[in-house]
Design a protein around this motif. Structure first.
Motif, PDB file in Angstrom:
ATOM      1  N   THR A 258      26.020  42.884  54.306  1.00  0.00           N
ATOM      2  CA  THR A 258      24.564  42.823  54.237  1.00  0.00           C
ATOM      3  C   THR A 258      24.093  41.391  54.027  1.00  0.00           C
ATOM      4  OG1 THR A 258      24.725  44.939  53.057  1.00  0.00           O
ATOM      5  CG2 THR A 258      22.544  43.891  53.179  1.00  0.00           C
ATOM      6  N   TYR A 259      24.787  40.674  53.148  1.00  0.00           N
ATOM      7  CA  TYR A 259      24.392  39.329  52.748  1.00  0.00           C
ATOM      8  C   TYR A 259      25.593  38.388  52.794  1.00  0.00           C
ATOM      9  CZ  TYR A 259      20.557  41.923  50.447  1.00  0.00           C
ATOM     10  OH  TYR A 259      19.502  42.738  50.162  1.00  0.00           O
ATOM     11  N   VAL A 260      25.279  37.102  52.940  1.00  0.00           N
ATOM     12  CA  VAL A 260      26.254  36.038  52.700  1.00  0.00           C
ATOM     13  C   VAL A 260      25.582  35.040  51.762  1.00  0.00           C
ATOM     14  CG1 VAL A 260      27.761  34.283  53.675  1.00  0.00           C
ATOM     15  CG2 VAL A 260      27.166  36.302  55.043  1.00  0.00           C
ATOM     16  N   SER A 261      26.195  34.776  50.604  1.00  0.00           N
ATOM     17  CA  SER A 261      25.615  33.829  49.654  1.00  0.00           C
ATOM     18  C   SER A 261      26.368  32.508  49.728  1.00  0.00           C
ATOM     19  CB  SER A 261      25.646  34.379  48.227  1.00  0.00           C
ATOM     20  OG  SER A 261      26.954  34.725  47.833  1.00  0.00           O
ATOM     21  N   VAL A 262      25.612  31.420  49.614  1.00  0.00           N
ATOM     22  CA  VAL A 262      26.168  30.079  49.812  1.00  0.00           C
ATOM     23  C   VAL A 262      25.672  29.144  48.714  1.00  0.00           C
ATOM     24  CG1 VAL A 262      26.420  28.131  51.414  1.00  0.00           C
ATOM     25  CG2 VAL A 262      26.196  30.467  52.312  1.00  0.00           C
ATOM     26  N   GLY A 263      26.571  28.721  47.828  1.00  0.00           N
ATOM     27  CA  GLY A 263      26.211  27.796  46.771  1.00  0.00           C
ATOM     28  C   GLY A 263      25.888  26.408  47.277  1.00  0.00           C
ATOM     29  N   ARG A 264      26.457  26.045  48.422  1.00  0.00           N
ATOM     30  CA  ARG A 264      26.264  24.695  48.963  1.00  0.00           C
ATOM     31  C   ARG A 264      24.804  24.401  49.295  1.00  0.00           C
ATOM     32  NH1 ARG A 264      31.428  22.832  51.180  1.00  0.00           N
ATOM     33  NH2 ARG A 264      32.952  24.500  50.905  1.00  0.00           N
ATOM     34  N   LEU A 265      24.007  25.421  49.529  1.00  0.00           N
ATOM     35  CA  LEU A 265      22.616  25.189  49.916  1.00  0.00           C
ATOM     36  C   LEU A 265      21.901  24.305  48.908  1.00  0.00           C
ATOM     37  CD1 LEU A 265      21.535  28.782  51.033  1.00  0.00           C
ATOM     38  CD2 LEU A 265      22.624  26.986  52.403  1.00  0.00           C
ATOM     39  N   THR A 266      22.135  24.570  47.637  1.00  0.00           N
ATOM     40  CA  THR A 266      21.502  23.773  46.585  1.00  0.00           C
ATOM     41  C   THR A 266      22.459  22.782  45.947  1.00  0.00           C
ATOM     42  OG1 THR A 266      21.942  25.621  45.075  1.00  0.00           O
ATOM     43  CG2 THR A 266      19.726  25.460  46.007  1.00  0.00           C
ATOM     44  N   GLN A 267      23.741  23.074  45.997  1.00  0.00           N
ATOM     45  CA  GLN A 267      24.718  22.242  45.298  1.00  0.00           C
ATOM     46  C   GLN A 267      25.108  20.999  46.080  1.00  0.00           C
ATOM     47  OE1 GLN A 267      28.706  23.933  44.683  1.00  0.00           O
ATOM     48  NE2 GLN A 267      28.395  23.666  42.478  1.00  0.00           N
ATOM     49  N   SER A 268      25.043  21.066  47.395  1.00  0.00           N
ATOM     50  CA  SER A 268      25.616  19.990  48.212  1.00  0.00           C
ATOM     51  C   SER A 268      24.686  19.445  49.285  1.00  0.00           C
ATOM     52  CB  SER A 268      26.901  20.497  48.892  1.00  0.00           C
ATOM     53  OG  SER A 268      27.825  20.984  47.949  1.00  0.00           O
ATOM     54  N   ALA A 269      23.415  19.789  49.252  1.00  0.00           N
ATOM     55  CA  ALA A 269      22.511  19.323  50.311  1.00  0.00           C
ATOM     56  C   ALA A 269      22.209  17.838  50.155  1.00  0.00           C
ATOM     57  CB  ALA A 269      21.210  20.112  50.269  1.00  0.00           C
ATOM     58  N   PRO A 270      22.393  17.036  51.212  1.00  0.00           N
ATOM     59  CA  PRO A 270      22.006  15.622  51.144  1.00  0.00           C
ATOM     60  C   PRO A 270      20.501  15.470  51.233  1.00  0.00           C
ATOM     61  CG  PRO A 270      22.777  16.162  53.347  1.00  0.00           C
ATOM     62  CD  PRO A 270      22.970  17.401  52.521  1.00  0.00           C
ATOM     63  N   ALA A 271      19.979  14.425  50.632  1.00  0.00           N
ATOM     64  CA  ALA A 271      18.541  14.162  50.686  1.00  0.00           C
ATOM     65  C   ALA A 271      18.112  13.873  52.122  1.00  0.00           C
ATOM     66  CB  ALA A 271      18.176  12.995  49.778  1.00  0.00           C
ATOM     67  N   ALA A 272      16.949  14.370  52.490  1.00  0.00           N
ATOM     68  CA  ALA A 272      16.393  14.060  53.807  1.00  0.00           C
ATOM     69  C   ALA A 272      15.919  12.592  53.807  1.00  0.00           C
ATOM     70  CB  ALA A 272      15.224  14.981  54.108  1.00  0.00           C
ATOM     71  N   ASP A 273      16.039  11.953  54.960  1.00  0.00           N
ATOM     72  CA  ASP A 273      15.648  10.546  55.089  1.00  0.00           C
ATOM     73  C   ASP A 273      14.163  10.464  55.424  1.00  0.00           C
ATOM     74  OD1 ASP A 273      15.553   7.853  55.377  1.00  0.00           O
ATOM     75  OD2 ASP A 273      16.965   7.712  57.037  1.00  0.00           O
ATOM     76  N   ILE A 274      13.358  10.394  54.391  1.00  0.00           N
ATOM     77  CA  ILE A 274      11.895  10.361  54.531  1.00  0.00           C
ATOM     78  C   ILE A 274      11.385   9.073  53.903  1.00  0.00           C
ATOM     79  CG2 ILE A 274       9.725  11.485  53.872  1.00  0.00           C
ATOM     80  CD1 ILE A 274      11.353  14.128  53.752  1.00  0.00           C
ATOM     81  N   GLY A 275      10.502   8.384  54.593  1.00  0.00           N
ATOM     82  CA  GLY A 275       9.963   7.132  54.094  1.00  0.00           C
ATOM     83  C   GLY A 275       8.456   7.167  53.978  1.00  0.00           C
ATOM     84  N   LEU A 276       7.929   6.187  53.268  1.00  0.00           N
ATOM     85  CA  LEU A 276       6.488   6.054  53.088  1.00  0.00           C
ATOM     86  C   LEU A 276       6.089   4.603  53.284  1.00  0.00           C
ATOM     87  CD1 LEU A 276       3.802   7.331  52.291  1.00  0.00           C
ATOM     88  CD2 LEU A 276       4.471   7.136  49.881  1.00  0.00           C
ATOM     89  N   ASP A 277       5.320   4.340  54.318  1.00  0.00           N
ATOM     90  CA  ASP A 277       4.890   2.978  54.652  1.00  0.00           C
ATOM     91  C   ASP A 277       3.421   2.793  54.299  1.00  0.00           C
ATOM     92  OD1 ASP A 277       7.394   2.218  55.709  1.00  0.00           O
ATOM     93  OD2 ASP A 277       6.904   3.212  57.605  1.00  0.00           O
ATOM     94  N   PHE A 278       3.102   1.642  53.692  1.00  0.00           N
ATOM     95  CA  PHE A 278       1.740   1.341  53.260  1.00  0.00           C
ATOM     96  C   PHE A 278       1.158   0.165  54.023  1.00  0.00           C
ATOM     97  CE2 PHE A 278       3.474   3.059  49.117  1.00  0.00           C
ATOM     98  CZ  PHE A 278       2.735   4.229  49.151  1.00  0.00           C
ATOM     99  N   ALA A 279      -0.150   0.149  54.133  1.00  0.00           N
ATOM    100  CA  ALA A 279      -0.872  -0.992  54.683  1.00  0.00           C
ATOM    101  C   ALA A 279      -2.180  -1.120  53.907  1.00  0.00           C
ATOM    102  CB  ALA A 279      -1.173  -0.801  56.159  1.00  0.00           C
ATOM    103  N   LEU A 280      -2.616  -2.371  53.679  1.00  0.00           N
ATOM    104  CA  LEU A 280      -3.877  -2.599  52.991  1.00  0.00           C
ATOM    105  C   LEU A 280      -5.046  -2.085  53.823  1.00  0.00           C
ATOM    106  CD1 LEU A 280      -3.485  -6.191  51.520  1.00  0.00           C
ATOM    107  CD2 LEU A 280      -4.067  -4.135  50.228  1.00  0.00           C
ATOM    108  N   VAL A 281      -6.016  -1.505  53.141  1.00  0.00           N
ATOM    109  CA  VAL A 281      -7.231  -1.045  53.835  1.00  0.00           C
ATOM    110  C   VAL A 281      -8.155  -2.226  54.022  1.00  0.00           C
ATOM    111  CG1 VAL A 281      -9.251   0.435  53.665  1.00  0.00           C
ATOM    112  CG2 VAL A 281      -7.029   1.253  52.865  1.00  0.00           C
TER     113      VAL A 281
END
Length: 281
Positions: A258-281
């Protein structure tokens, strides 16, 4: 873009996280270098293909330091975006944005990383009929957020904690004497959901006879899992667990569990490569 999650206190999380970063002295760099009246426009974007999670929490950090900040979300949590995709645009106090930046990015990178890995596992078992579950292998204090992220990636939540279902494992059985006695004690205590971990076929019938409502089939090969599923015969849900990887999950899911449980989902996930760029208004 208010973020509401059952059992999670967003304001307390924002305050504690910012307090950890600011300490007693505050953001001394921004205070020294950035004029108080300076304003920034910001663009948060992903450098990889990801499944998004945590945008509402990230937005909360900016609002906590600049209530007048303008935030325009361009995707929703759970969305799949390609590399280069823009998540949100912001405009507001330059000091506030710089101070909130790291806390906001840490959160959305971590949660999107979990959602992205979860989506990979969920996609791998499409068509098998099996449902992907997460586990309690979460960072202390972040369980609600991390389990939210697995939902965004396509999993269902398993137990949220020790309180919402009994899970009888080998150490419980060792103390009780045998599987049947352990289950009988849980049933006598009035517990409705009784999950029993079994690692041998001969434990199945005693567990069911005593009142187990869910069987966790631990570290079994696909061949053994098929036999276990046949023996259970649909009397209770079955769950395969233990050492599941992206390479093995489809064969496991195809056994009829019925199910498959996976500890790696939370234990081993690498951070996503997300950035934040700013510019003066």
């Amino acid at each position: 873009m208010a973020f509401v999650l059952d059992g999670f206190d967003l304001d307390a999380f924002l305050a504690a996280t910012l307090a950890e970063d600011l300490g007693d002295g505050g953001d001394i760099t921004s205070a020294a270098v950035i004029p108080a009246e300076a304003r920034f426009r910001g663009v948060m974007a992903s450098r990889d293909s990801i499944t998004v999670a945590g945008l509402g929490v990230a937005a909360g950090f900016f609002r906590a330091l600049d209530p007048e900040v303008t935030i325009v979300p361009l995707v929703e949590d759970g969305a799949a975006i390609a590399a280069g995709g823009v998540l949100m645009r912001l405009e507001g106090s330059a000091r506030a944005m710089l101070t909130a930046e790291r806390s906001a990015l840490n959160t959305v990178q971590h949660l999107s990383g979990i959602a992205t890995l979860t989506r990979a596992y969920a996609d791998r078992i499409l068509g098998t009929g099996a449902i992907l579950l997460d586990t309690r292998k979460t960072i202390p204090g972040l369980r609600r957020l991390e389990k939210y992220a697995t939902r965004m990636g396509g999993a269902q939540n398993h137990r949220m904690g020790l309180w919402d279902a009994a899970m009888i494992k080998d150490n419980h059985v060792a103390v009780a004497g045998d599987v049947g006695e352990a289950v009988a004690r849980a049933k006598a205590a009035g517990i409705a959901r009784i999950i029993v971990e079994v690692d041998r076929i001969d434990q199945i019938e005693p567990a069911l006879a005593a009142g187990a409502t869910h069987l966790l089939l631990d570290n079994m090969t696909p061949a053994v899992l098929r036999g276990a599923v046949t023996l259970v015969g649909g009397r209770v849900p079955t769950e395969a667990s233990g050492g599941v990887t992206l390479e093995t999950i489809r064969d496991i899911a195809a056994t009829g569990v019925t199910y498959v449980s996976v500890g790696r989902l939370t234990q081993s996930a690498p951070a996503a490569d997300i950035g934040l760029d700013f510019a003066l208004v």
